[in-house]
Scaffold this motif. Structure first.
Motif, short mmCIF file in Angstrom:
data_model
loop_
_atom_site.label_atom_id
_atom_site.label_comp_id
_atom_site.label_asym_id
_atom_site.label_seq_id
_atom_site.Cartn_x
_atom_site.Cartn_y
_atom_site.Cartn_z
N ALA A 45 0.73 -1.20 0.22
CA ALA A 45 0.05 0.04 0.04
C ALA A 45 0.80 1.31 0.19
N TYR A 46 2.05 1.24 0.78
CA TYR A 46 3.00 2.52 0.77
C TYR A 46 4.03 2.36 0.06
N VAL A 47 4.79 1.37 0.18
CA VAL A 47 6.10 1.44 -0.13
C VAL A 47 6.43 0.99 -1.71
N GLU A 48 5.61 0.34 -2.43
CA GLU A 48 5.73 0.11 -3.71
C GLU A 48 5.36 1.39 -4.59
N PRO A 49 4.14 2.04 -4.28
CA PRO A 49 3.69 3.34 -4.84
C PRO A 49 4.81 4.18 -4.47
N TYR A 50 5.50 4.46 -3.41
CA TYR A 50 6.51 5.54 -3.14
C TYR A 50 7.66 5.22 -3.82
N LEU A 51 7.97 3.97 -4.15
CA LEU A 51 9.36 3.67 -4.86
C LEU A 51 9.15 3.98 -6.42
N ALA A 52 7.93 3.88 -6.71
CA ALA A 52 7.66 4.24 -8.11
C ALA A 52 7.65 5.70 -8.53
N MET A 53 7.46 6.50 -7.43
CA MET A 53 7.60 7.82 -7.63
C MET A 53 8.87 8.39 -7.21
N ASN A 54 9.89 7.46 -6.59
CA ASN A 54 11.01 7.76 -6.24
C ASN A 54 12.38 6.94 -6.72
N PRO A 55 12.33 6.75 -7.98
CA PRO A 55 13.49 5.95 -8.51
C PRO A 55 14.87 6.02 -7.50
N GLY A 56 15.83 5.26 -7.76
CA GLY A 56 16.72 5.41 -7.00
C GLY A 56 16.63 5.36 -5.42
N LEU A 57 15.59 5.27 -4.88
CA LEU A 57 15.61 5.01 -3.47
C LEU A 57 15.66 3.65 -3.01
N THR A 58 16.27 3.08 -1.87
CA THR A 58 16.61 1.72 -1.52
C THR A 58 15.68 1.81 -0.31
N VAL A 59 14.63 0.83 -0.04
CA VAL A 59 13.97 0.61 1.00
C VAL A 59 14.29 -0.61 1.61
N THR A 60 14.89 -0.55 2.88
CA THR A 60 15.18 -2.01 3.88
C THR A 60 14.03 -1.98 4.98
N TRP A 61 13.69 -3.26 5.01
CA TRP A 61 12.76 -3.73 6.26
C TRP A 61 13.51 -4.20 7.29
N ASP A 62 13.26 -4.00 8.55
CA ASP A 62 13.66 -4.90 9.87
C ASP A 62 12.56 -5.06 10.37
N SER A 63 12.38 -6.47 10.65
CA SER A 63 10.91 -6.96 11.35
C SER A 63 11.31 -7.13 12.86
N SER A 64 11.50 -5.76 13.31
CA SER A 64 11.84 -5.97 14.88
C SER A 64 10.97 -5.07 15.51
N SER A 65 9.70 -4.65 15.22
CA SER A 65 8.88 -4.12 16.11
C SER A 65 8.70 -4.78 17.38
N ALA A 66 8.41 -6.14 17.56
CA ALA A 66 8.23 -6.66 18.78
C ALA A 66 9.29 -6.28 19.75
N GLU A 67 10.51 -5.87 19.50
CA GLU A 67 11.60 -5.35 20.41
C GLU A 67 11.93 -4.12 20.04
N ALA A 68 11.07 -3.39 19.49
CA ALA A 68 11.40 -1.94 18.98
C ALA A 68 11.80 -0.90 20.18
N VAL A 69 11.24 -0.97 21.19
CA VAL A 69 11.62 -0.04 22.38
C VAL A 69 13.18 -0.33 23.15
N ALA A 70 13.25 -1.65 23.18
CA ALA A 70 14.56 -2.36 23.80
C ALA A 70 15.54 -1.91 22.74
N LYS A 71 15.52 -2.08 21.49
CA LYS A 71 16.49 -2.18 20.80
C LYS A 71 16.77 -0.56 20.38
N LEU A 72 15.76 0.35 20.28
CA LEU A 72 16.15 1.59 20.04
C LEU A 72 16.75 2.18 21.10
N ARG A 73 16.35 1.72 22.38
CA ARG A 73 17.08 2.34 23.52
C ARG A 73 18.49 2.00 23.48
#
Lengths: 368, 423
Positions: A45-73
């Motif tokens: 819904a978001y990334v593919e259309p955004y990439l189409a608008m912004n060629p040259g951009l690289t998007v990397t996913w990190d599936s870490s939301s479950a530990e996001a608070v601890a990792k961000l700290r």
């Protein structure tokens, strides 16, 4: 598990981007989310259309939301924050805001207005629970039940969970006090608007635990959202609480004999936070993506891939059919009027204050 | 030179005293040895000892209160918390000034979160005060006692001020007290109410279940290791793959497999119902309790017991048993008096490995342990990743580490660490 998925684009890199404004923005964007079907819906819904608008951009996913608070700290302490935008539940976003790990945002300035001109803060309304938070979806923790194990009368009230004579068998509940103690008090006769007054008073938590005691021997406690659908599919439990999107995929995509019990579904929010102290170019890129990804159309588009309600009021009328199954998505949304007759919204601030204390009581009770 | 009779120091060939020359040679040798191990030593120091030390130090570290509320910490020193009276105006004024600074540095919520561990509700008092504090005019807006009380009734609670006073030093024993189910009360350390006591029970359970797991590993691994050691090499290598194959499989996969096997509608129960041992309504509950944890962890840790036992048993010549029997020993005596004592080092090594691995496990107990089969490591994981109370997690970790060291010492006294062999 950390799944890194690099998308896009060695080919895109060869296309020379024309946009001048894009020059101050980083060409890399690291997004953090939950993995699975939810992350896929964001990708489509978001990334593919955004990439189409912004060629040259690289998007990397990190599936870490479950530990996001601890990792961000930990990242902040190490002085090396590698994430640009983090998907977090509302309570985590409040904690990140409290810890100074997330940047406070000016919603009206940074986000797109609704198509009819309503400002972003009015469009999101009460869902802006924290200054650092941009909500994407409303999801709910609610119950599914086995159609073939509840006899002739399907359950209609959350209090049927506590009725072991009418519905014998195991039920699965999330292994945490939030939601469970509220349901217990509600079914013990406490009015919905007094739940937190009672819970905060002397003996309130004990009263909730006493109610849970009546079904304690019949409860299977879960920690991962995928457990309840599995337990229901195996016939291991009669009822189980989990996130409504998980139940939707078990019912609509896997054709399991499961029914939805929407009564007293517990609403919760999930959305983006921007880590504090990003370098200017990365911050500019993250904000640009954030503005695009949380506009009215994009939030409505996401609902075609997963049964979570868009957080903007203006997105609701645009919700259409499931992208692959072709079924109407509106009746599967927790926010649909037919489902939202009796809802529960938990008090984030109250839980932020009391979570550790009540968790200790809850754990002590579990171990008894 | 050989006929000289002086009693001076013995000289080396180059004329330096032999003692010094020897010492120099030895020193060079030691340096060379040290250089050889230096990469590993530095690696361990940087990547293991320093981080672990830093993490353990968090269990007593409490800089945040004194750093964020420097004026209040000084002003509140002389206040008598047991008087039942609120502190005087200077303390409130100091707090207002500290809040103003903290709010502009956005640290007020951090200190609120820290104090909230000790007294639930303080976090929101700080959060709410912080919103207004940026606009405080410290010189002219007094008196601050009234101002703060207007802001939030929490500031009128003696216990809130007591918490601030108690936790103003830069070093605290609060986390350790919490980790042993105690807290700082008006008259020093006191036990928490029974409904909040969790950690000591969890620690006892962790140790007890780890011992049970170690014991069941010994019982199961001994015959397997014996067979492996006594079969012809070709066959035993083949069987060894059966031991190692699960060892190489992902921990999560093995744990999930146990879920499918053990649950009430699972393979084992289905089988028992089918052959008629168990009635359909009375299916066995063998998962989501201690039994489930013990079964799954015994299976997962079994290779750590089999491998050292096997390599020790392989070195025992079969002629010893034959000699014992030819001298008239029964099968049992030959085993118990001759064979078994020689395998003790293998049992010892396996037991240490399995026990120490077991008490740190948290994924398997979390998935199959239900409510009564979880370990203290599950709480450590909770405080690291969910509650963010790293101080408490560090204190629990330090206690666990101390317990392991004590047990290791006791083990050395009883079994003898020299009596442990990996092969």
């Amino acid at each position: 598990m950390k799944v890194m998925k690099t998308l896009a684009a060695t080919t895109a890199l060869t296309v020379s981007a024309g946009a001048v404004s894009a020059q101050d923005m980083s060409n890399e964007l690291v997004l953090v989310s939950w993995g699975g079907a939810y992350q896929d819906s964001q990708q489509k819904a978001y990334v593919e259309p955004y990439l189409a608008m912004n060629p040259g951009l690289t998007v990397t996913w990190d599936s870490s939301s479950a530990e996001a608070v601890a990792k961000l700290r930990a990242m902040e302490e190490a002085g090396n924050v590698t994430w640009d935008l983090v998907d977090a539940v509302a309570s985590d976003s409040m904690r990140l805001c409290d810890e100074g790990l997330a940047e406070e945002l000016n919603h009206d300035e940074m986000l797109a207005a609704a198509p009819d001109g309503t400002s972003a803060s009015d469009d999101f309304g009460d869902l802006l629970v924290s200054d650092c938070f941009v909500p994407q979806i409303v999801y709910s923790t609610t119950f599914g039940y086995r159609n073939d194990m509840v006899g002739d009368t399907a359950p209609t009230s959350v209090c049927d969970i506590f009725d072991t004579t009418k519905y014998p068998g195991k039920r699965s509940l999330q292994k945490r006090p939030i939601d469970n103690v509220e349901w217990a008090l509600y079914c013990d006769g406490v009015a919905k608007d007094e739940l937190y007054d009672v819970l905060g008073s002397d003996g309130g938590m004990e009263r909730a635990l006493a109610k849970l005691d009546t079904i304690k021997d019949d409860v299977v406690w879960w920690t991962a959202g995928a457990e309840t659908p599995q337990l229901l599919a195996d016939g291991e439990v009669v009822f189980g609480s989990t996130f409504n999107g998980r139940l939707f995929s078990a019912i609509a995509e896997q054709n399991q004999p499961i029914g939805m019990l929407w009564d007293m579904q517990s609403f919760d929010l999930d959305g983006w936070i921007l880590p504090a102290g990003l370098p200017a170019d990365r911050r500019a890129r993250a904000l640009d993506f954030l503005k695009f990804a949380t506009d009215t159309q994009r939030l409505a588009d996401q609902a075609a891939y997963i049964s979570y309600g868009p957080a903007r009021a203006s997105s609701a009328p645009l919700v259409g059919k499931h992208a692959e199954l072709g079924i109407d998505m509106a009746p599967h949304m927790p926010t649909d009027p037919a489902n939202a007759g009796n809802i529960h919204v938990y008090d984030y601030e109250w839980w932020a204050d009391n979570r550790d204390d009540l968790n200790a009581k809850f754990e002590a009770w579990l171990a008894k | 030179m050989s006929d000289t009779t002086d009693t001076g120091p013995v000289l080396a060939a180059d004329g330096t005293p032999l003692k010094r020359s020897l010492a120099r040679a030895l020193r060079r040798q030691k340096m060379r040895a040290l250089m050889l191990i230096a990469p590993l030593l530095i690696f361990i120091l940087v990547s293991f000892i320093l981080p672990v030390g830093d993490m353990l130090y968090r269990s007593v570290k409490n800089d945040i209160v004194a750093d964020t509320l420097p004026r209040t910490v000084v002003a509140i020193q002389d206040w008598d918390a047991n008087s039942g009276e609120l502190p005087d105006e200077p303390v409130f004024a100091a707090m207002a000034a500290d809040l103003k600074d903290a709010a502009s540095a956005k640290t007020h919520t951090k200190v609120g979160t820290r104090l909230n561990y000790e007294n639930p509700g303080i976090a929101s008092a700080f959060r709410k005060a912080g919103r207004k504090a940026k606009k405080f005019d410290i010189e002219n807006d007094g008196p601050w006692k009234e101002q703060l009380l207007d802001l939030n009734k929490a500031w009128g609670d003696v216990e809130v001020w007591r918490t601030i006073q108690t936790y103003s030093p830069r070093v605290t024993q609060g986390y350790f007290l919490n980790a042993v189910d105690m807290k700082v009360g008006p008259d020093g350390a006191e036990a928490r109410p029974e409904s909040e006591q969790i950690y000591m029970n969890l620690l006892k359970r962790t140790l007890w279940m780890s011992m049970l797991i170690t014991f069941s590993c010994i019982v199961l691994a001994y015959p397997v290791a014996w067979i492996l050691a006594n079969l012809p090499m070709r066959v035993s290598n083949l069987l060894m793959i059966l031991v190692l194959l699960p060892f190489w499989t992902s921990l999560l996969v093995r744990t999930s497999a146990w879920k499918i096997l053990l649950q009430q509608q699972g393979v084992i129960n289905d089988l028992l119902v089918w052959i008629g041992v168990v009635a359909d309504e009375n299916r066995l509950v063998i998962i989501n309790n201690q039994f489930g944890t013990i079964i799954a962890m015994t299976h997962i840790l079994l290779p750590f017991m089999i491998l050292p036992m096997y390599s020790v048993m392989q070195t025992i010549p079969p002629t010893y048993l034959r000699a014992a029997k030819s001298l008239g020993a029964t099968d049992w005596t030959a085993f118990w008096r001759v064979y078994f004592p020689q395998t003790v080092p293998g049992i010892g090594a396996g037991s240490i490995l399995v026990f120490i691995l077991a008490i740190g496990y948290y994924i398997t107990p979390a998935l199959v342990g239900g409510t009564k089969g979880t370990f203290i490591s599950n709480q450590i994981a909770y405080h690291i990743s969910t509650s963010l109370n790293w101080g408490l997690a560090a204190a629990l970790g330090a206690i666990l580490l101390a317990v392991v060291l004590v047990l290791y010492w006791a083990y050395d006294k009883i079994v003898g660490i020299d009596n442990v062999k990996l092969g």
